[in-house]
Design a protein around this motif. Structure first.
Motif, mmCIF file in Angstrom:
data_model
loop_
_atom_site.group_PDB
_atom_site.id
_atom_site.type_symbol
_atom_site.label_atom_id
_atom_site.label_comp_id
_atom_site.label_asym_id
_atom_site.label_seq_id
_atom_site.Cartn_x
_atom_site.Cartn_y
_atom_site.Cartn_z
ATOM 1 N N MET A 1 18.130 -26.143 -52.436
ATOM 2 C CA MET A 1 17.623 -25.650 -52.238
ATOM 3 C C MET A 1 19.073 -24.722 -53.560
ATOM 4 S SD MET A 1 18.051 -23.927 -48.569
ATOM 5 C CE MET A 1 19.281 -25.456 -47.703
ATOM 6 N N ILE A 2 19.904 -25.031 -54.041
ATOM 7 C CA ILE A 2 19.860 -24.630 -54.861
ATOM 8 C C ILE A 2 19.698 -24.984 -56.103
ATOM 9 C CG2 ILE A 2 22.408 -24.527 -57.041
ATOM 10 C CD1 ILE A 2 23.807 -25.275 -54.121
ATOM 11 N N ALA B 1 16.987 -24.548 -56.137
ATOM 12 C CA ALA B 1 15.469 -24.361 -56.507
ATOM 13 C C ALA B 1 15.387 -21.991 -56.660
ATOM 14 C CB ALA B 1 14.382 -24.403 -54.572
ATOM 15 N N PHE B 2 16.840 -22.174 -56.354
ATOM 16 C CA PHE B 2 17.270 -21.066 -56.153
ATOM 17 C C PHE B 2 17.890 -20.847 -57.588
ATOM 18 C CE2 PHE B 2 21.198 -18.215 -56.995
ATOM 19 C CZ PHE B 2 21.090 -17.272 -56.371
ATOM 20 N N HIS B 3 18.217 -21.195 -58.509
ATOM 21 C CA HIS B 3 18.428 -21.181 -59.595
ATOM 22 C C HIS B 3 17.578 -21.297 -60.567
ATOM 23 C CE1 HIS B 3 22.616 -21.113 -59.343
ATOM 24 N NE2 HIS B 3 22.795 -22.663 -59.213
ATOM 25 N N GLU B 4 16.394 -22.090 -60.202
ATOM 26 C CA GLU B 4 14.876 -22.058 -61.282
ATOM 27 C C GLU B 4 14.163 -20.482 -60.869
ATOM 28 O OE1 GLU B 4 12.870 -25.785 -60.074
ATOM 29 O OE2 GLU B 4 14.334 -26.874 -60.997
ATOM 30 N N ALA B 5 14.389 -20.342 -59.024
ATOM 31 C CA ALA B 5 13.225 -19.281 -59.029
ATOM 32 C C ALA B 5 14.297 -18.110 -60.136
ATOM 33 C CB ALA B 5 13.590 -18.596 -57.468
ATOM 34 N N ASN B 6 15.965 -18.214 -60.456
ATOM 35 C CA ASN B 6 15.893 -16.979 -61.390
ATOM 36 C C ASN B 6 16.019 -17.985 -62.593
ATOM 37 O OD1 ASN B 6 16.650 -15.862 -59.387
ATOM 38 N ND2 ASN B 6 18.399 -17.124 -59.208
ATOM 39 N N GLY B 7 14.879 -18.425 -62.800
ATOM 40 C CA GLY B 7 14.786 -19.124 -64.447
ATOM 41 C C GLY B 7 15.141 -19.007 -65.556
ATOM 42 N N PRO C 1 15.343 -18.144 -48.512
ATOM 43 C CA PRO C 1 14.385 -18.410 -48.570
ATOM 44 C C PRO C 1 13.478 -20.175 -49.006
ATOM 45 C CG PRO C 1 14.168 -16.142 -49.700
ATOM 46 C CD PRO C 1 15.504 -16.662 -49.365
ATOM 47 N N PHE C 2 14.750 -20.716 -49.100
ATOM 48 C CA PHE C 2 14.522 -22.060 -49.890
ATOM 49 C C PHE C 2 14.159 -22.773 -48.929
ATOM 50 C CE2 PHE C 2 15.803 -18.870 -53.318
ATOM 51 C CZ PHE C 2 15.071 -19.334 -54.407
ATOM 52 N N LEU C 3 15.245 -22.930 -47.763
ATOM 53 C CA LEU C 3 14.592 -23.717 -46.614
ATOM 54 C C LEU C 3 14.348 -24.272 -46.541
ATOM 55 C CD1 LEU C 3 16.948 -20.879 -43.467
ATOM 56 C CD2 LEU C 3 17.815 -23.123 -44.800
ATOM 57 N N PRO C 4 13.971 -25.895 -46.202
ATOM 58 C CA PRO C 4 13.118 -26.504 -46.355
ATOM 59 C C PRO C 4 11.878 -26.101 -44.828
ATOM 60 C CG PRO C 4 15.164 -27.720 -45.517
ATOM 61 C CD PRO C 4 15.401 -25.992 -45.446
ATOM 62 N N ASP D 1 7.752 -21.273 -37.985
ATOM 63 C CA ASP D 1 7.354 -20.622 -39.576
ATOM 64 C C ASP D 1 6.631 -21.910 -40.585
ATOM 65 O OD1 ASP D 1 6.794 -18.474 -41.290
ATOM 66 O OD2 ASP D 1 8.507 -18.064 -41.757
ATOM 67 N N TYR D 2 5.435 -21.759 -41.067
ATOM 68 C CA TYR D 2 5.465 -22.789 -42.230
ATOM 69 C C TYR D 2 5.106 -21.680 -43.606
ATOM 70 C CZ TYR D 2 4.477 -26.624 -39.211
ATOM 71 O OH TYR D 2 4.713 -27.737 -38.087
ATOM 72 N N ASP D 3 4.999 -20.304 -43.261
ATOM 73 C CA ASP D 3 4.615 -19.520 -43.980
ATOM 74 C C ASP D 3 5.863 -19.074 -45.391
ATOM 75 O OD1 ASP D 3 3.371 -17.879 -45.992
ATOM 76 O OD2 ASP D 3 3.341 -16.457 -44.415
ATOM 77 N N ARG D 4 6.085 -20.109 -45.769
ATOM 78 C CA ARG D 4 7.033 -20.163 -46.579
ATOM 79 C C ARG D 4 7.446 -20.727 -48.185
ATOM 80 N NH1 ARG D 4 11.147 -18.180 -42.899
ATOM 81 N NH2 ARG D 4 12.903 -18.990 -44.906
ATOM 82 N N PRO D 5 6.674 -19.539 -48.768
ATOM 83 C CA PRO D 5 6.257 -20.020 -49.880
ATOM 84 C C PRO D 5 7.519 -20.059 -51.224
ATOM 85 C CG PRO D 5 5.647 -17.713 -49.778
ATOM 86 C CD PRO D 5 6.193 -18.246 -48.230
ATOM 87 N N GLN D 6 8.654 -20.042 -50.868
ATOM 88 C CA GLN D 6 9.898 -20.208 -52.502
ATOM 89 C C GLN D 6 10.499 -21.702 -50.815
ATOM 90 O OE1 GLN D 6 11.173 -16.285 -52.920
ATOM 91 N NE2 GLN D 6 11.455 -17.465 -54.418
#
Lengths: 485, 450
Positions: free
Chosen positions: A150-151, A153-159, A297-300, A314-319
């Motif tokens: 998750m960490i 994915a968080f960094h990557e989402a911030n570029g 937003p990054f949770l499994p 809830d499956y609708d979790r795009p990130q």
């Protein structure tokens, strides 16, 4: 004289015996050959043992008699929190509506199970100071990896794609650097200083633009509270990194200090430690992960949510990082943990931490005259002693551990953490009485005297177990991993 | 507070112990926690329940779920309704097993170690492989770990993995997450008539592919042509990873006989209740050549100082507590107690019982398929299957299942949840637990629920 070896179940096998019975087939008989092509039909049967039901029961009873659990006696295995596993937890986990429900039943058929999970998520979020919790991770190590993913994915989402390093103290559990590797990071080690705490100067040196996270256990594996945690959080956060809390040692901090308030962004808990899931001889565990708001937003996925009094996935979790485990985690262990939390309540859990910490400090004090205590300040739920003094007499910590077996105790965690010579890491837990601690201390004191007076006797230990020391070298050099029939 | 039954420390004890440690108050022991991070208010979780109230609360939660003990269930898809012999619970309830930690001290853990050694032997036998480990979290994560292991073994020179579309979609999801760390590239192999499209596989296989992943029997119940898949793998030097329901291998030729490199799956069919999807028990079997790459714990046979046979955790140089960041996996806790439960169930079945149980599943499922087909429904894929098959129920499965529960049945899996194109497709599972009478009534209920 030791007891004789227990035959393997395969050695008890006689052709034609059975330990189970199938009902008569009530559908029209057809031959297997009519249903399957010949190349798919198994020609040679798997050589499973053939025994009667009583033979089966006697065999496994004999094996259980060659095993030691918390119910057998004191089990002060550091960082493993071997506390009492309540019997009522086993009763509730076996209720048909909790034990025999299928993960693909429609949500409206399992609202009771979902409510239980949601209550557990909320309780854990409250206890850790996190925004949301997922119960999907199977155990502590999987929780660590889930959190690090998750960490990432968080960094990557911030570029922020250059953050490739995870900082891990030299006293950390082995799973920390291993999880960092599995998540695709390189780990960097930060030293422990003479106080037994993370060396802040060294932390400032190793932190940088490439830091993705710091993984920390607090109290650490020496049983000491990282009292500079506020500064550490600031050092990591100002460099743009995240703080990961390894919850293996959370038994010390219930209602005393919440990881969220300490500055941690991600937390995993071992429900099979602090929250009494029985360890089962090595699992199953459960390793829920909690996160602060910016990581939600990054949770499994799926994530359990409540919508107008109905619980739903809830499956609708795009990130989301995706799925880390089939279905919804180790539900059966989560049921036990929730049962424990409801049994203790907030005051009870606070008492758990206070008693666990007092027990550890008391035992440390009893041992201090006889064993080196490298960090004599107040400890939390566990502490380390060193057998350095005994090593000078030719007896190692391992020998002391083996001698403890003769006294009827499970030894402490041995040779860990790695930064303490001849280390024994002792965690008594809150469910042990003062008398038990007194008796255990007496045993370790008696052994320290044996080391002086009759060291060979300790070196040859154990003397009263079903088997003596085993040849582990040959086991690894010429591995025999199954029985050849 | 008055003493909680789990907490033995009395006020008297507390005073004496504080005196020994030289503290005035328990608060002294927590003085190193900075004031800034101490909670401002006590935590707000629900109050404690006494045992009788706790049981009432849990009974109420339990009763709000529809149990597969109350209604005949036709759900499978990785979690199966089988008989659990009474001996399983008798053994796993022995607290010498269930309250023990990982067997780090072999002299007082011979029971657990020997039980695991026997489990490893049974799994190797059933899968037809050289060796098996002590267990993984579950079948899906075992599969993902197999992919990562094979890629690592091939030194990451081959970075692509081909996964058949007939593999369980949630297993595929787990693989997709696990490969993010080592940055492997996963591509799909098409499904054709409920099986892996071998010609599509051949087209996609090249020198970059380290592993081909298939399931046997597959997600739709079909039985893959492992011989053809193995031959395709051999042409490009890829390893073949097979995920298998171990019960099916009582009647099906084991993947080991087709030359599989790794066989994984879940032993849930052997003595483990469904428990809303976990904990179950992953197994991991492979060839000798990959022995030192295996994730997780391995138990080996050895002797003690007197030459007596004994068992130890072995080849630990692979593991996280020794190798730290160089470990083959980060797995620590596994599913030991469930592996024990499965060992008991496998022992109870025995050699002929395993085959017999598998054959019952096969025959009952084929009977059900025939009856459903006779009732005018379309069976989606032809060809042999084990205990699962796909039916086109003619309308939305979600709605059909709502009608079925009113008639007292837990219907099969709605495949629309994985692919919108399949909203009318139901994956039906029939185990030995379903009687002929239940199957006949289910077919009738299905007709009435269209």
């Amino acid at each position: 004289m030791r007891t004789k070896e227990q035959p393997l179940i395969f050695e008890l096998s006689r052709k034609g015996r059975k330990g189970d019975s199938l009902p008569e087939l009530d559908v029209p008989e057809v031959s297997v050959e009519e249903l399957l092509e010949d190349s798919y039909i198994r020609k040679e049967e798997a050589k499973l043992p053939e025994v009667s039901e009583l033979q089966l029961v006697r065999h496994y009873t004999a094996l259980s008699n060659r095993n030691f659990g918390v119910d057998s006696g004191f089990y002060p295995l550091g960082s493993c929190t071997m506390k009492y596993n309540p019997k009522v937890n086993e009763v509730v986990a076996r209720m048909p509506g909790l034990s025999h429900i299928h993960p693909y039943q429609p949500e409206e058929q399992v609202q009771g199970a979902l409510e239980l999970m949601h209550e557990l998520q909320e309780s854990l979020a409250e206890m850790t100071g996190m925004k949301e919790v997922t119960l999907q991770s199977a155990a502590g190590a999987q929780g660590e990896w889930t959190g690090l993913m998750m960490i990432r994915a968080f960094h990557e989402a911030n570029g922020d794609v250059e953050r490739t390093k995870v900082i891990v103290p030299d006293s950390a559990h082995g799973t920390n650097p291993a999880s960092a590797s599995v998540a695709g990071f390189d780990s960097v080690t930060v030293r422990t200083d003479e106080r037994g705490l993370v060396d802040l100067e060294h932390l400032r040196e190793v932190v940088g633009k490439d830091t993705a996270a710091l993984m920390l256990t607090n109290p650490n594996t020496l049983g000491l509270f990282e009292e500079d945690i506020v500064q550490m959080a600031e050092i990591i956060h100002s460099a743009g990194g995240k703080l990961y809390y390894d919850g293996a040692n959370s038994n010390a901090i219930l209602d005393k200090a919440r990881p969220g308030d300490m500055g941690f962004d991600v937390v995993h808990l071992n429900l099979h430690k602090t929250f009494t899931g029985p360890h089962g001889g090595g699992g199953p565990g459960s390793g829920p992960v909690g996160v602060k708001e910016d990581l939600v937003p990054f949770l499994p996925k799926p994530l359990l949510i409540k919508k107008e009094d109905q619980y739903t996935w809830d499956y609708d979790r795009p990130q989301s990082i995706g799925r880390v485990k089939p279905f919804y985690g180790n539900f059966g262990i989560n049921v036990r943990a929730y049962s424990y939390i409801r049994t203790m309540g907030p005051e009870g859990l606070k008492q758990v931490s206070e008693d666990a910490v007092l027990n550890a400090n008391y035992l440390m004090k009893l041992l201090e005259p006889y064993y080196d205590v490298p960090y004599p300040q107040y400890c939390k739920h566990e502490f380390v002693v060193s057998a350095k003094r005994q090593k000078d007499q030719g007896v190692r910590a391992l020998d002391i551990a083996k001698r403890l077996l003769d006294y009827g105790y499970h030894p402490p965690t041995m040779y860990f953490p790695l930064n303490v010579e001849e280390c024994m890491m002792i965690e008594p837990t809150e469910t042990e009485s003062k008398e038990t601690l007194d008796e255990f201390a007496d045993a370790l004191i008696a052994i320290s005297k044996e080391v002086e007076e009759n060291p060979d006797y300790v070196l040859e230990a154990p003397h009263h177990t079903v088997i003596s020391r085993l040849d582990e070298t040959t086991a690894a050099r010429k591995p025999i991993l199954k029985h050849e029939q | 507070m008055s003493n909680h039954r789990y907490l033995p420390m009395t006020e008297e004890d507390r005073k004496e112990m504080l005196q020994v440690v030289g503290a005035n108050d328990v608060a002294d022991l927590f003085a190193d926690i900075p004031t800034k991070v101490r909670p401002a208010a006590p935590m707000t979780i629900k109050p404690a329940l006494k045992e009788r109230d706790l049981l009432k609360h849990f009974t109420e939660l339990s009763n709000r779920n529809v149990s597969t003990k109350d209604f005949p269930s036709f759900l499978g898809a990785g979690v199966y309704d089988h008989h659990i012999p009474a001996t399983v619970d008798a053994v796993i309830s022995r607290s010498e097993f269930y309250t023990a930690y990982t067997p780090y001290q072999p002299e007082i853990s011979q029971g657990e170690l020997q039980a695991i050694f026997e489990f490893q032997t049974m799994i190797a036998e059933i899968t037809g492989m050289d060796l098996a480990n002590s267990s993984m979290y579950d079948g899906h994560t075992a599969l993902a770990e197999a992919v990562v292991m094979v890629a690592g073994h091939l030194k990451m020179k081959k970075q692509r993995v081909l996964v058949s579309d007939t593999v369980h979609p949630e297993a595929r999801d787990v693989i997709d997450t696990y490969v993010l760390g080592p940055r492997l590239n996963v591509a799909s192999v098409n499904e054709s008539k409920g099986k892996t499209d071998v010609s599509d596989l051949k087209e996609k296989l090249d020198d970059d592919v380290c592993a081909v992943v298939v399931q046997y029997p597959n997600f739709y119940g079909g039985i893959e042509d492992l011989k053809a898949i193995r031959e395709a793998c051999d042409e490009s030097g890829a390893m073949m990873i097979v995920k298998s329901n171990p019960l099916a291998l009582g009647v099906l030729t084991p993947p080991g006989a087709f030359g599989a490199d790794v066989v994984v799956g879940d032993t849930q069919p052997f003595g483990i209740p469904s428990q809303y999807g976990g904990p179950h028990c992953g197994y991991f079997a492979t060839k000798k050549a990959l022995m030192r790459k295996v994730p997780g714990r391995l138990v080996g046979q050895t002797v003690d100082e007197d030459g007596t046979r004994g068992f130890v955790l072995t080849l630990q140089a692979r593991e996280q507590h020794i190798r730290r960041d160089k470990a083959t996996s980060n797995i620590c806790s596994n599913q030991a107690l469930n592996a024990l439960g499965s060992s008991v169930a496998m022992t109870a079945l025995g050699k002929s019982g395993l085959k017999e149980l598998a054959v019952h599943n096969l025959k009952k499922a084929h009977y059900a398929k025939q009856q459903i087909e006779n009732a005018g429904f379309t069976i989606v894929n032809e060809g042999p299957h084990f205990n699962e098959f796909v039916v086109d129920v003619g309308s939305n499965v979600v709605d059909v299942n709502k009608k079925l529960i009113d008639k007292g049945f837990i219907g099969g899996l709605d495949l629309g949840r994985f692919d919108q194109a399949n909203v009318n497709h139901m994956l039906v599972c029939v185990t030995e637990m379903r009687t002929k009478e239940e199957i006949d009534r289910f077919v009738k209920a299905l007709e009435e629920s269209k």
